[in-house]
Design an enzyme around this catalytic site. Structure first.
Site, PDB file in Angstrom:
ATOM      1  N   HIS A 156     -39.598 -21.925 124.980  1.00 14.76           N
ATOM      2  CA  HIS A 156     -38.914 -22.174 126.261  1.00 14.76           C
ATOM      3  C   HIS A 156     -38.645 -20.861 127.004  1.00 14.76           C
ATOM      4  O   HIS A 156     -37.785 -20.806 127.883  1.00 14.76           O
ATOM      5  CB  HIS A 156     -37.599 -22.927 126.062  1.00 14.76           C
ATOM      6  CG  HIS A 156     -37.703 -24.069 125.096  1.00 14.76           C
ATOM      7  ND1 HIS A 156     -38.193 -25.305 125.455  1.00 14.76           N
ATOM      8  CD2 HIS A 156     -37.414 -24.149 123.769  1.00 14.76           C
ATOM      9  CE1 HIS A 156     -38.183 -26.100 124.395  1.00 14.76           C
ATOM     10  NE2 HIS A 156     -37.728 -25.412 123.359  1.00 14.76           N
ATOM     11  N   SER A 286     -49.464  -0.581 144.008  1.00 14.86           N
ATOM     12  CA  SER A 286     -48.813  -1.065 145.223  1.00 14.86           C
ATOM     13  C   SER A 286     -48.973  -0.029 146.317  1.00 14.86           C
ATOM     14  O   SER A 286     -48.915   1.182 146.058  1.00 14.86           O
ATOM     15  CB  SER A 286     -47.319  -1.339 144.958  1.00 14.86           C
ATOM     16  OG  SER A 286     -46.617  -1.540 146.163  1.00 14.86           O
TER      17      SER A 286
END
Length: 482
Positions: A156, A286
């Protein structure tokens, strides 16, 4: 008009390999049509059509590779006759005048279009399967190398029991082995449509051979043999059943799901700073944030995997709406979806090869994260050790519960490190096991059989799956386009 003024699919212009792009190129398509016409003529002559001369066959053999000029001539012819196959029949006939009268003899357009497509699908799988084999092999080497390296497991996306880096990789590999099995099945199931005539009844060929059914059957079998296939579909309409396209694309869609899961795991691990995809020395992450190391390869895999999964629906919908012996509403969509699926799969596997050959592991980061969670996982071991020293399980459980909640508050409310073990060492109640705490907290004792599972899986399951592909495995670096 410049090529830069026209849209071209990024699948071929930016990403896919030259060998895969070539399969679905115009030159290969039209040259394959010529190969089909040649082998039809050879088979017809062998079975008994004396009207086909040796000279006609020799001329056809000499001009199997279509030229740029012939492609242009056929394009102009198609604009007049509005029929691509007949345009190429005319152009091929002009190139091979002695064969002009017997090219396409007895055949319908689907003799060349459908049989060619089946050849392309088989050949495309022959490009994909070796690439998949090398992804599996590279990830297997990675798994063996890191089979003993403990790492925090996640369920999870919440901290769970420990596993190892190598064992986690086996989960990716196992799905890829299933993809290999599915692709082998699909590839080996591909047959040819053969020579079936306009509605699949072979009426035109029966007429050519004056009602001799045996000769028609021999013709069908001989054409398939000449083209290197081992079976022909026994019955067809005008086209081969479009359900075959479902069988062909299903393994690719399934591969897309595997690729997406693999790439997503790497993206999450990159965020955790535990494992990263390769990052080139001059690569820019970036345009604004100079420190960034974006997982662009894995992001590409996820993006294209979604596209490939959707293409299966094209095949399903197309197969479901074919009326009787055929309709033509399958043509345009198949020109798009079949090449797109294989070009996309080719890109995915090339990218996964690049990723798997250069995965970067950061053991110190992994160790730090383990240390932040392991004390909580070790509480049961601490309780058992205290009981062995004569303590009460219930009493020990309450002591460790209180300390655990205190340590948890430090982590969650104060942003501090997990200090449960320091609290245990400072609590007199736990003095009988103070000297055993390092052993009780050894991460290697929390991974169960992960190393052994990994080793057995690679040496048995992977080895068996790849035993027939050893000659295709290589260590060559896989470079990617931008």
């Amino acid at each position: 008009m410049s090529a830069n003024d026209k849209y071209s699919t990024p699948l071929s212009s930016r990403y896919a390999s030259e060998e895969m792009s070539k399969i679905f190129s115009l030159r290969n398509r039209f040259s394959t049509w010529r190969k089909l016409w040649l082998n039809l003529a050879i088979a017809e002559k062998e079975v008994g059509l004396d009207m086909i001369s040796d000279k006609a066959i020799e001329q056809m053999k000499a001009h199997l590779e279509i030229t740029d000029e012939e492609i242009e001539a056929a394009s102009k012819e198609e604009a007049i006759v509005r029929h691509d196959v007949m345009a190429h029949v005319h152009v091929f006939g002009k190139t091979c005048p002695d064969a002009a009268g017997i090219i396409h003899l007895g055949a319908t357009s689907c003799f060349v279009t459908d049989n060619a497509d089946l050849i392309f699908l088989r050949d495309a799988y022959d490009i994909l399967i070796p690439k998949l084999v090398n992804v599996i092999n590279r990830l297997s080497e990675f798994a063996v190398k890191h089979k003993d390296l403990p790492v925090l497991g996640w369920t999870h996306f919440q901290p769970a029991q420990l596993t190892t880096v190598g064992k986690r990789a086996t989960l990716w590999i196992q799905e890829l082995l299933w993809d290999l099995r599915n692709m082998e099945r699909a590839r080996n199931d591909i047959g040819l449509r053969g020579v079936k005539g306009t509605t699949g009844t072979q009426a035109s060929f029966l007429s050519l051979f004056h009602g001799n059914h045996d000769q028609v059957e021999q013709l069908d079998e001989r054409v398939v043999e000449l083209l290197g296939f081992d079976h022909v579909y026994p019955v067809t309409g005008q086209t081969y059943s479009r359900k075959i396209d479902i069988d062909v694309l299903s393994p690719l869609a399934s591969l897309g799901a595997t690729a997406h899961k693999f790439a997503t795991d790497i993206r999450l691990l990159a965020n955790l700073k535990e494992i990263e995809e390769p990052f080139e020395k001059s690569q820019i992450g970036s345009s604004a944030m100079a420190y960034k190391r974006n997982p662009m390869r894995c992001e590409r895999v996820c993006s294209l995997a979604r596209h490939m999964g959707g293409l299966l629906n094209d095949a399903i919908q197309t197969a479901s709406v074919q009326w009787f012996e055929r309709t033509l509403d399958d043509s345009a969509i198949r020109r798009i979806s079949l090449p797109s699926a294989f070009l996309t799969a080719d890109i995915l596997l090339s990218t996964m090869n690049n990723i798997s050959s250069g995965l970067v592991v950061y053991p110190k980061v992994i160790e730090r994260r383990i240390n932040s969670e392991l004390p909580f996982m070790a509480t049961e071991n601490i309780i058992m050790a205290m009981v062995e020293k004569g303590g009460s399980r219930q009493e020990c459980h309450e002591e460790i519960r209180v300390l655990s909640h205190q340590a948890s508050a430090v982590v969650k409310q104060e942003g501090g490190d997990n200090d449960l073990i320091q609290r245990v060492k400072a609590t007199e109640y736990f003095k009988p096991i103070w000297n055993e705490l390092d052993t009780l907290l050894d991460p290697s004792t929390f991974v169960g059989r992960a190393p052994q599972q990994t080793e057995k899986f690679i040496n048995k399951d992977v080895a068996n799956a790849l035993k027939n592909y050893k000659h295709l495995i290589n260590d060559e670096s896989v470079s990617l386009s931008v």
